[in-house]
Motif scaffolding. Structure first.
Motif, PDB file in Angstrom:
ATOM      1  N   PRO A  78       0.818  -1.221   0.000  1.00  0.00           N
ATOM      2  CA  PRO A  78       0.000   0.000   0.000  1.00  0.00           C
ATOM      3  C   PRO A  78       0.847   1.264   0.000  1.00  0.00           C
ATOM      4  O   PRO A  78       1.919   1.323   0.610  1.00  0.00           O
ATOM      5  CB  PRO A  78      -0.807  -0.117   1.287  1.00  0.00           C
ATOM      6  N   GLN A  79       0.338   2.286  -0.690  1.00  0.00           N
ATOM      7  CA  GLN A  79       0.975   3.601  -0.641  1.00  0.00           C
ATOM      8  C   GLN A  79       0.505   4.384   0.585  1.00  0.00           C
ATOM      9  O   GLN A  79       1.286   5.132   1.180  1.00  0.00           O
ATOM     10  CB  GLN A  79       0.628   4.395  -1.905  1.00  0.00           C
ATOM     11  N   VAL A  80      -0.768   4.229   0.897  1.00  0.00           N
ATOM     12  CA  VAL A  80      -1.371   4.933   2.032  1.00  0.00           C
ATOM     13  C   VAL A  80      -2.063   3.913   2.925  1.00  0.00           C
ATOM     14  O   VAL A  80      -2.721   2.991   2.427  1.00  0.00           O
ATOM     15  CB  VAL A  80      -2.394   5.992   1.565  1.00  0.00           C
ATOM     16  N   VAL A  81      -1.899   4.061   4.228  1.00  0.00           N
ATOM     17  CA  VAL A  81      -2.607   3.233   5.203  1.00  0.00           C
ATOM     18  C   VAL A  81      -3.496   4.137   6.039  1.00  0.00           C
ATOM     19  O   VAL A  81      -3.029   5.143   6.585  1.00  0.00           O
ATOM     20  CB  VAL A  81      -1.632   2.459   6.109  1.00  0.00           C
ATOM     21  N   ILE A  82      -4.779   3.793   6.121  1.00  0.00           N
ATOM     22  CA  ILE A  82      -5.716   4.505   6.979  1.00  0.00           C
ATOM     23  C   ILE A  82      -6.118   3.551   8.094  1.00  0.00           C
ATOM     24  O   ILE A  82      -6.828   2.572   7.859  1.00  0.00           O
ATOM     25  CB  ILE A  82      -6.959   4.966   6.189  1.00  0.00           C
ATOM     26  N   ASN A  83      -5.632   3.816   9.292  1.00  0.00           N
ATOM     27  CA  ASN A  83      -5.882   2.906  10.415  1.00  0.00           C
ATOM     28  C   ASN A  83      -7.100   3.370  11.210  1.00  0.00           C
ATOM     29  O   ASN A  83      -7.044   4.343  11.965  1.00  0.00           O
ATOM     30  CB  ASN A  83      -4.671   2.830  11.342  1.00  0.00           C
ATOM     31  N   LEU A  84      -8.201   2.649  11.032  1.00  0.00           N
ATOM     32  CA  LEU A  84      -9.438   2.917  11.765  1.00  0.00           C
ATOM     33  C   LEU A  84      -9.814   1.745  12.663  1.00  0.00           C
ATOM     34  O   LEU A  84     -10.887   1.746  13.272  1.00  0.00           O
ATOM     35  CB  LEU A  84     -10.569   3.213  10.774  1.00  0.00           C
ATOM     36  N   ALA A  85      -8.942   0.744  12.731  1.00  0.00           N
ATOM     37  CA  ALA A  85      -9.193  -0.422  13.580  1.00  0.00           C
ATOM     38  C   ALA A  85      -8.788  -0.090  15.012  1.00  0.00           C
ATOM     39  O   ALA A  85      -7.708   0.433  15.255  1.00  0.00           O
ATOM     40  CB  ALA A  85      -8.398  -1.623  13.076  1.00  0.00           C
ATOM     41  N   ALA A  86      -9.669  -0.403  15.941  1.00  0.00           N
ATOM     42  CA  ALA A  86      -9.370  -0.163  17.357  1.00  0.00           C
ATOM     43  C   ALA A  86     -10.461  -0.795  18.198  1.00  0.00           C
ATOM     44  O   ALA A  86     -11.581  -1.029  17.731  1.00  0.00           O
ATOM     45  CB  ALA A  86      -9.296   1.331  17.660  1.00  0.00           C
ATOM     46  N   GLN A  87     -10.118  -1.068  19.440  1.00  0.00           N
ATOM     47  CA  GLN A  87     -11.151  -1.389  20.416  1.00  0.00           C
ATOM     48  C   GLN A  87     -11.712  -0.067  20.900  1.00  0.00           C
ATOM     49  O   GLN A  87     -11.014   0.740  21.503  1.00  0.00           O
ATOM     50  CB  GLN A  87     -10.600  -2.188  21.583  1.00  0.00           C
ATOM     51  N   ALA A  88     -12.974   0.177  20.577  1.00  0.00           N
ATOM     52  CA  ALA A  88     -13.597   1.462  20.879  1.00  0.00           C
ATOM     53  C   ALA A  88     -14.347   1.396  22.207  1.00  0.00           C
ATOM     54  O   ALA A  88     -14.516   0.337  22.807  1.00  0.00           O
ATOM     55  CB  ALA A  88     -14.547   1.843  19.745  1.00  0.00           C
ATOM     56  N   GLY A  89     -14.804   2.575  22.644  1.00  0.00           N
ATOM     57  CA  GLY A  89     -15.675   2.651  23.804  1.00  0.00           C
ATOM     58  C   GLY A  89     -14.959   3.050  25.078  1.00  0.00           C
ATOM     59  O   GLY A  89     -13.985   2.411  25.473  1.00  0.00           O
TER      60      GLY A  89
END
Length: 339
Positions: A78-89
């Motif tokens: 990948p050229q760009v990584v968008i990290n939206l993974a997380a344990q939320a709350g």
């Protein structure tokens, strides 16, 4: 661009994937489909994306799986990584703190390692307005001190910012952290207030308002979040030669690293927020007023001037309009099952 989105079956992830695919980017998604909430909602989000753009390449993978992550990076480069993974709350972090260690710290470290070993042009990662913690002065500025988080979730997000900075400094990973402010809209998480409140109002159940409804939140509609993300893709941070070590700005660095707020800039009291939902749903809420909960921040309001200066864009959708879109989706998706 060739873009990897982690947490791609999540709320923000699915909306972001749809926009980028529509714009013609090559997008690969990653999600572990965990059961923090019903995974069926995640599967339905993916189906929603595919109904509009066709096949969406999506890997079922956890960031904690370093070997699987390495194989994926080697394959797609990948050229760009968008990290939206997380344990939320915030409140869940009081019940299950280890989940935040595994996902938000260990998982993010694995991702940083991949961005180092398979150099990317830009890493964009989700932080949170919760990092402002005990700060009382609003609007929150990215130059404010954030040394007093009020929950483990907030602490894990601040840790992400610090971890990204170290990799930017040591290995030149260009990293942009985004502090999201109360994102809402269609396909939102069921543990967040729009669905919790809409369920309570629709089913004539008591609606719990903590801090006696006196909280203020800077609600940010999902389309404004996605537009900001898209405008940042080709704007990776550079080293700031004027950065002052004696008077350091916490939002920039001598490393290719920076932070931005993304918020609606229109704080609303929760009581008024409930009133808008009541009007749109055509029903009156049965409100149960409760004291402040551990980990809750009193009020949030974002200063987004730095983001606007760079991208020429700031959040625009007013709450009543965004909630109208949400209610339309809510009624359609749940098809009367919760009414």
């Amino acid at each position: 661009m060739n873009i990897l989105i982690t947490g791609a079956a999540g709320f923000i992830g699915a909306h972001t994937a749809l926009r980028l695919l529509k714009d013609g980017h090559q997008v690969t998604g990653l999600d572990n489909f965990n059961d923090y909430y019903d995974p069926q909602l995640k599967r339905d989000r993916v189906r929603w994306v595919e109904q509009q753009v066709g096949h969406f390449p999506l890997q079922r993978l956890d960031l904690a799986d370093s070997a699987g992550l390495e194989r994926l990076f080697a394959e797609i480069q990948p050229q760009v990584v968008i990290n939206l993974a997380a344990q939320a709350g915030v409140r869940y972090s009081l019940e299950n703190p280890k989940a935040y260690l595994d996902s938000n710290l260990s998982g993010f470290l694995n991702l940083l390692e991949m961005c180092r070993r398979f150099p990317v042009q830009h890493l964009i990662y989700a932080s949170s307005s919760s990092v402002y913690g005990a700060n009382q002065q609003t609007p929150y500025k990215v130059s404010d001190n954030v040394d007093h988080p009020l929950s483990l979730y907030a602490a894990s997000k601040k840790a992400n910012e610090l971890m990204a900075h170290s990799y930017s400094h040591l290995f030149g990973v260009p990293a942009t952290g985004l502090r999201f402010f109360t994102v809402y809209g269609p396909w939102g998480r069921p543990d967040m207030s729009p669905i919790l409140f809409a369920d309570a109002i629709s089913q004539a159940r008591p609606l719990k308002l903590f801090n006696y409804g006196m909280h203020q939140r800077d609600f940010t509609y999902i389309d404004d979040i996605v537009e900001s993300l898209v405008r940042l893709l080709d704007k990776p941070p550079a080293r700031d030669p004027l950065w002052d070590r004696e008077q350091p700005d916490p939002s920039t660095s001598m490393a290719p690293w920076r932070l931005f707020n993304i918020g609606g800039q229109r704080p609303v009291e929760l009581k008024d927020y409930v009133s808008t939902l009541e009007r749109l749903l055509g029903r009156q809420a049965q409100v149960e007023y409760l004291p402040l909960q551990p980990g809750d921040v009193l009020n949030t309001c974002a200063d987004v001037s730095a983001l606007e200066n760079l991208t020429g864009f700031g959040p625009q959708v007013p709450l009543h309009e965004g909630l109208e879109h949400f209610v339309q989706w809510y009624r359609s998706y749940y098809a009367g099952a919760r009414s």
